[in-house]
Motif scaffolding. Structure first.
Motif, mmCIF file in Angstrom:
data_model
loop_
_atom_site.group_PDB
_atom_site.id
_atom_site.type_symbol
_atom_site.label_atom_id
_atom_site.label_comp_id
_atom_site.label_asym_id
_atom_site.label_seq_id
_atom_site.Cartn_x
_atom_site.Cartn_y
_atom_site.Cartn_z
ATOM 1 N N VAL A 29 -3.097 56.634 -74.697
ATOM 2 C CA VAL A 29 -3.184 58.061 -74.430
ATOM 3 C C VAL A 29 -1.791 58.522 -74.008
ATOM 4 N N VAL A 30 -1.427 59.734 -74.416
ATOM 5 C CA VAL A 30 -0.065 60.231 -74.202
ATOM 6 C C VAL A 30 -0.128 61.541 -73.440
ATOM 7 N N PHE A 31 0.741 61.691 -72.430
ATOM 8 C CA PHE A 31 0.772 62.894 -71.607
ATOM 9 C C PHE A 31 2.155 63.555 -71.690
ATOM 10 N N GLY A 32 2.164 64.880 -71.673
ATOM 11 C CA GLY A 32 3.411 65.612 -71.535
ATOM 12 C C GLY A 32 4.124 65.952 -72.831
ATOM 13 N N VAL A 33 3.429 65.872 -73.978
ATOM 14 C CA VAL A 33 4.073 66.195 -75.249
ATOM 15 C C VAL A 33 3.191 67.131 -76.066
ATOM 16 N N GLU A 34 3.802 67.749 -77.049
ATOM 17 C CA GLU A 34 3.056 68.603 -77.971
ATOM 18 C C GLU A 34 2.342 67.733 -79.007
ATOM 19 N N ASP A 35 1.433 68.362 -79.749
ATOM 20 C CA ASP A 35 0.611 67.617 -80.705
ATOM 21 C C ASP A 35 1.447 66.888 -81.753
ATOM 22 N N ALA A 36 2.560 67.495 -82.180
ATOM 23 C CA ALA A 36 3.388 66.865 -83.210
ATOM 24 C C ALA A 36 3.967 65.544 -82.710
ATOM 25 N N MET A 68 -1.012 54.072 -71.161
ATOM 26 C CA MET A 68 -0.743 55.455 -70.782
ATOM 27 C C MET A 68 0.754 55.711 -70.880
ATOM 28 N N VAL A 69 1.113 56.696 -71.692
ATOM 29 C CA VAL A 69 2.513 57.036 -71.923
ATOM 30 C C VAL A 69 2.771 58.422 -71.342
ATOM 31 N N PHE A 70 3.702 58.504 -70.414
ATOM 32 C CA PHE A 70 4.016 59.759 -69.734
ATOM 33 C C PHE A 70 5.426 60.217 -70.106
ATOM 34 N N PHE A 71 5.547 61.428 -70.617
ATOM 35 C CA PHE A 71 6.844 62.076 -70.827
ATOM 36 C C PHE A 71 7.020 63.102 -69.711
ATOM 37 N N LEU A 72 8.137 63.051 -68.996
ATOM 38 C CA LEU A 72 8.346 63.975 -67.885
ATOM 39 C C LEU A 72 9.824 64.307 -67.748
ATOM 40 N N ARG A 73 10.114 65.323 -66.945
ATOM 41 C CA ARG A 73 11.491 65.751 -66.706
ATOM 42 C C ARG A 73 12.036 65.260 -65.376
ATOM 43 N N ALA A 120 -1.039 48.940 -69.710
ATOM 44 C CA ALA A 120 0.397 49.195 -69.600
ATOM 45 C C ALA A 120 0.621 50.679 -69.353
ATOM 46 N N PHE A 121 1.627 50.965 -68.541
ATOM 47 C CA PHE A 121 2.039 52.331 -68.249
ATOM 48 C C PHE A 121 3.493 52.479 -68.689
ATOM 49 N N VAL A 122 3.769 53.517 -69.451
ATOM 50 C CA VAL A 122 5.127 53.787 -69.925
ATOM 51 C C VAL A 122 5.544 55.149 -69.381
ATOM 52 N N PHE A 123 6.648 55.181 -68.644
ATOM 53 C CA PHE A 123 7.148 56.421 -68.055
ATOM 54 C C PHE A 123 8.521 56.722 -68.635
ATOM 55 N N LEU A 124 8.674 57.904 -69.200
ATOM 56 C CA LEU A 124 9.931 58.310 -69.825
ATOM 57 C C LEU A 124 10.406 59.615 -69.205
ATOM 58 N N ARG A 125 11.521 59.528 -68.482
ATOM 59 C CA ARG A 125 12.131 60.745 -67.934
ATOM 60 C C ARG A 125 13.139 61.239 -68.972
ATOM 61 N N MET A 126 12.852 62.373 -69.563
ATOM 62 C CA MET A 126 13.618 62.840 -70.708
ATOM 63 C C MET A 126 14.964 63.420 -70.287
ATOM 64 N N ALA A 132 18.339 62.825 -77.011
ATOM 65 C CA ALA A 132 19.158 62.696 -78.213
ATOM 66 C C ALA A 132 18.496 61.828 -79.278
ATOM 67 N N MET A 133 17.486 61.056 -78.902
ATOM 68 C CA MET A 133 16.798 60.194 -79.860
ATOM 69 C C MET A 133 15.744 60.976 -80.633
ATOM 70 N N ALA A 134 15.594 60.664 -81.895
ATOM 71 C CA ALA A 134 14.490 61.240 -82.670
ATOM 72 C C ALA A 134 13.177 60.770 -82.055
ATOM 73 N N ALA A 135 12.189 61.636 -82.045
ATOM 74 C CA ALA A 135 10.926 61.321 -81.378
ATOM 75 C C ALA A 135 10.276 60.069 -81.957
ATOM 76 N N GLU A 136 10.333 59.907 -83.285
ATOM 77 C CA GLU A 136 9.694 58.745 -83.886
ATOM 78 C C GLU A 136 10.417 57.445 -83.528
ATOM 79 N N ASP A 137 11.741 57.527 -83.351
ATOM 80 C CA ASP A 137 12.514 56.338 -82.968
ATOM 81 C C ASP A 137 12.215 55.953 -81.513
ATOM 82 N N LEU A 138 12.159 56.954 -80.659
ATOM 83 C CA LEU A 138 11.846 56.699 -79.248
ATOM 84 C C LEU A 138 10.455 56.091 -79.120
ATOM 85 N N ALA A 139 9.504 56.635 -79.879
ATOM 86 C CA ALA A 139 8.135 56.120 -79.816
ATOM 87 C C ALA A 139 8.073 54.674 -80.283
ATOM 88 N N LEU A 140 8.720 54.359 -81.396
ATOM 89 C CA LEU A 140 8.680 53.000 -81.928
ATOM 90 C C LEU A 140 9.300 52.005 -80.952
#
Length: 205
Positions: A29-36, A68-73, A120-126, A132-140
């Motif tokens: 499950v992913v939090f903090g991003v748009e549907d795309a 759980m994947v969290f994108f945050l500022r 697993a919990f993944v936390f990404l402070r953008m 600068a990374m493409a979203a698909e590259d960061l996700a992979l």
């Protein structure tokens, strides 16, 4: 990779060897991003599971979602996530440590009684670097790093991704081969003996 090189990928800071893989299907499950972006992250999970032969599921019968994947500022945002402190012991202290370190990412694992990964919990402070990374590259890159319990410094100075001559970013072939080998059904979910690296290297050939 030869066995000595494989061993380095799973040797901890204290010198011990530990390779653990998932013992159950992944339910992300992913939090903090748009549907795309959400579809890109889930697509990365699907691609890596297809590569390894591991399964995905709509829900985990015990946890509901087990990745759980969290994108945050700002790391402080984690303190406002409802019930997160019930899932992560010492959440407040973790946030303080991440702030002090100026970190832009952090991964936390939970294990079952045998030592296989159960959550697993993944936390990404953008920050600027991750933006600068493409979203698909960061996700992979993130999915690769939660598929196994790698060493503490496995990707500290090298990325699991590489760039082709035409500019496309792909999973490095040696990392793909290592992931496939680690999920060989014959191998155990958890290995603590360095001889396990010999078995991985043999399967990568």
């Amino acid at each position: 990779m030869d066995a000595a090189t494989v061993e380095q990928w799973f040797t901890r800071a204290d010198g011990s060897y530990l390779c653990a893989r998932w013992g159950r299907p992944l339910s992300p499950v992913v939090f903090g991003v748009e549907d795309a972006t959400l579809s890109l992250v889930k697509g990365a999970f699907e691609a890596v599971c297809a590569l390894t032969g591991h399964k995905m599921a709509q829900t985990d019968p015990e946890l509901g979602a087990n990745v759980m994947v969290f994108f945050l500022r700002d790391w402080a945002d984690l303190r406002t996530v409802r019930d997160l402190d019930r899932l992560i012991e010492g959440l407040d202290g973790m946030v303080t440590r991440l702030q002090d370190a100026g970190a832009n990412q952090y991964r936390l694992f939970h294990f079952d009684t045998q030592g296989a990964i159960r959550a697993a919990f993944v936390f990404l402070r953008m920050d600027a670097a991750l933006d600068a990374m493409a979203a698909e590259d960061l996700a992979l890159a993130q999915v690769v790093q939660v598929m196994l319990l790698w060493s503490d410094s496995a990707f500290a100075d090298r990325s699991p991704l590489g760039q082709l001559g035409d500019g496309r970013v792909v999973l490095r072939p040696e990392i793909a081969a290592l992931l496939r080998a680690a999920y060989d059904p014959v191998l155990p979910d958890v290995a603590r003996d360095p001889s396990h690296a010999l078995r991985l290297a043999a399967r990568m050939g």
